[in-house]
Design an enzyme around this catalytic site. Structure first.
Site, PDB file in Angstrom:
ATOM      1  N   HIS A  67      23.937  54.791 -16.584  1.00 22.74           N
ATOM      2  CA  HIS A  67      23.878  53.484 -15.908  1.00 22.74           C
ATOM      3  C   HIS A  67      25.271  52.845 -15.882  1.00 22.74           C
ATOM      4  CE1 HIS A  67      21.728  49.545 -15.075  1.00 22.74           C
ATOM      5  NE2 HIS A  67      22.924  49.123 -15.449  1.00 22.74           N
ATOM      6  N   GLU A  68      25.946  52.831 -17.043  1.00 23.87           N
ATOM      7  CA  GLU A  68      27.270  52.215 -17.125  1.00 23.87           C
ATOM      8  C   GLU A  68      28.316  53.033 -16.369  1.00 23.87           C
ATOM      9  OE1 GLU A  68      27.505  49.209 -18.256  1.00 23.87           O
ATOM     10  OE2 GLU A  68      25.385  49.332 -18.778  1.00 23.87           O
ATOM     11  N   HIS A  71      28.279  51.980 -12.793  1.00 25.13           N
ATOM     12  CA  HIS A  71      29.054  50.753 -12.581  1.00 25.13           C
ATOM     13  C   HIS A  71      30.548  51.057 -12.548  1.00 25.13           C
ATOM     14  CE1 HIS A  71      25.830  47.886 -12.759  1.00 25.13           C
ATOM     15  NE2 HIS A  71      25.491  48.171 -14.003  1.00 25.13           N
ATOM     16  N   ASP A 166      22.261  42.917 -14.103  1.00 24.91           N
ATOM     17  CA  ASP A 166      22.754  43.287 -12.778  1.00 24.91           C
ATOM     18  C   ASP A 166      22.160  42.407 -11.684  1.00 24.91           C
ATOM     19  OD1 ASP A 166      24.250  45.338 -13.918  1.00 24.91           O
ATOM     20  OD2 ASP A 166      22.575  46.729 -13.831  1.00 24.91           O
TER      21      ASP A 166
END
Length: 386
Positions: A67-68, A71, A166
């Site tokens: 997930h990170e 980003h 988010d």
């Protein structure tokens, strides 16, 4: 984030695990081993449940890292810099080097994480189906199904319109398209406070209903959202206040120079002792800017070296010094210092190749304190130096 264990780098960006994430792995492993798996695959030994639960918890952390990374990759493609990625108790955190330059970039970076979580959930769902066809052990299929469900829930949950989730960034980006960024921040913070209050309220209801763990967890999450919303609003106000203070009003004039070829003891006797300042611009033999020197830097020089060490040997070289223009704002200066690792000054002020001033720790602290005092009192912006 303090208390973080380094775990390597990706594209030159440090990746760390906060100690709270390790506690979360243990809690998740226990929950999966003794609350989830026994109901799905009864009859196994405690050791088998522990092994499966631990594997599921670790894979969940890997999912959060994905997930990170989404980003981070999106931010890098958008031309932004990323300082670090950290996994902690409530998920992950990607530290960007400054705010997004426009709503479109902020929206893309914010959506990248939930989309990655949804994709990871889809992968685990596919593996669950494959496990059924391949005849893998039921406990493996149960873990894969749980990971698929949790990642899909995380993707949806992260889209809640509350900072720093988010969804809060998505809401801010959408509002920013039609309003100023400050107004968008104010509305996003208000929505975040409302959602945080709802979480706390539901947590209290569940707590009095007898579910201690879920009630406390919801309450903790609600408190975190309230604090984050308040912090976001305060930071926005401070950024706006700092953008009204100019470097030329913060700096000390570069009227006292430290020659790079002086020995340290000569500098102390002939320059520093007569100057009422702690930061000095350093020039080379041709008169060009060489770096910056503060008295604090000299405290690390051994006494026996004071006679032989030269200013050039102990000062901070120009390439390693934060350099700003006199028309830059205090917000620009603080952002530049943050890009250098968050260290406070000293910094140099150069105008068209000419060194015109220096900024030390005291100058920055005084400027920040005056800006915050003006914010509190409602006074008009004035120069911060007498």
């Amino acid at each position: 984030m303090k208390g973080t264990i380094p775990c390597g780098r990706w594209a030159g960006i440090p990746i760390g695990i906060h100690w709270s994430a390790l506690a979360a792995v243990a809690l998740i492993a226990y929950m999966v081993a003794f609350s989830v798996l026994p109901g799905l695959t009864p009859g196994l030994s405690a050791a088998a449940y522990w092994m499966a639960g631990t594997a599921a918890a670790v894979l969940l952390m890997v999912s959060l890292l994905a997930h990170e990374l989404a980003h981070t990759a999106t931010a890098l493609r958008s031309g932004m810099r990323v300082r670090a990625m950290t996994l902690w108790l409530l998920g992950g955190q990607t530290e960007l080097d400054g705010d997004a330059p426009n709503p479109r970039t902020e929206l893309r970076i914010a959506l990248a994480g939930p989309l990655a979580s949804a994709a990871v959930g889809g992968v685990f769902a596919g593996l669950t189906s494959l496990a059924g066809y391949a005849g893998w052990p039921p406990v493996v299929r149960a873990c894969l199904a749980w990971l698929a469900l949790v990642n899909l829930i995380l993707a949806a949950f992260n889209l809640l319109p509350a900072v720093p989730m988010d969804g809060g960034r998505v809401l801010h980006a959408l509002l920013w398209r039609r309003r100023s960024t400050d107004r968008a921040t104010a509305i996003t913070a208000l929505v975040g406070r409302l959602i945080g209050s709802l979480f706390i309220g539901f947590g209290v209801v569940i707590l009095f209903g007898g579910d201690l763990v879920d009630g406390m967890w919801l309450g903790l999450l609600g408190w975190f959202l309230l604090a984050a919303a308040a912090g976001e609003e305060v930071n926005a106000v401070r950024r706006n206040q700092f953008s009204q203070v100019f470097v030329r009003d913060v700096m000390a004039p570069a009227d006292t120079i430290a020659p790079a070829w002086f020995t340290v003891d000569t500098f102390l006797e002939q320059v520093a002792s007569a100057a009422h300042r702690r930061v000095f611009a350093v020039i080379d033999f041709s008169g060009q800017p060489f770096g910056v020197l503060s008295l604090a830097m000299l405290t690390s020089v051994p006494v026996e070296r004071l006679r032989t060490a030269r200013v050039a040997d102990v000062c901070r070289k120009l390439a390693d010094t934060v350099v700003v223009a006199p028309d830059s704002t205090l917000a620009d200066l603080l952002a530049a210092l943050q890009r250098r690792g968050g260290a406070v000054g000293p910094a140099l002020v150069i105008d068209n190749g000419t060194m015109v001033g220096t900024i030390g720790d005291d100058d920055i602290a005084r400027a920040v304190e005056l800006a915050l005092l003006r914010q509190s009192s409602g006074a008009a912006a004035v120069a911060v130096r007498p």
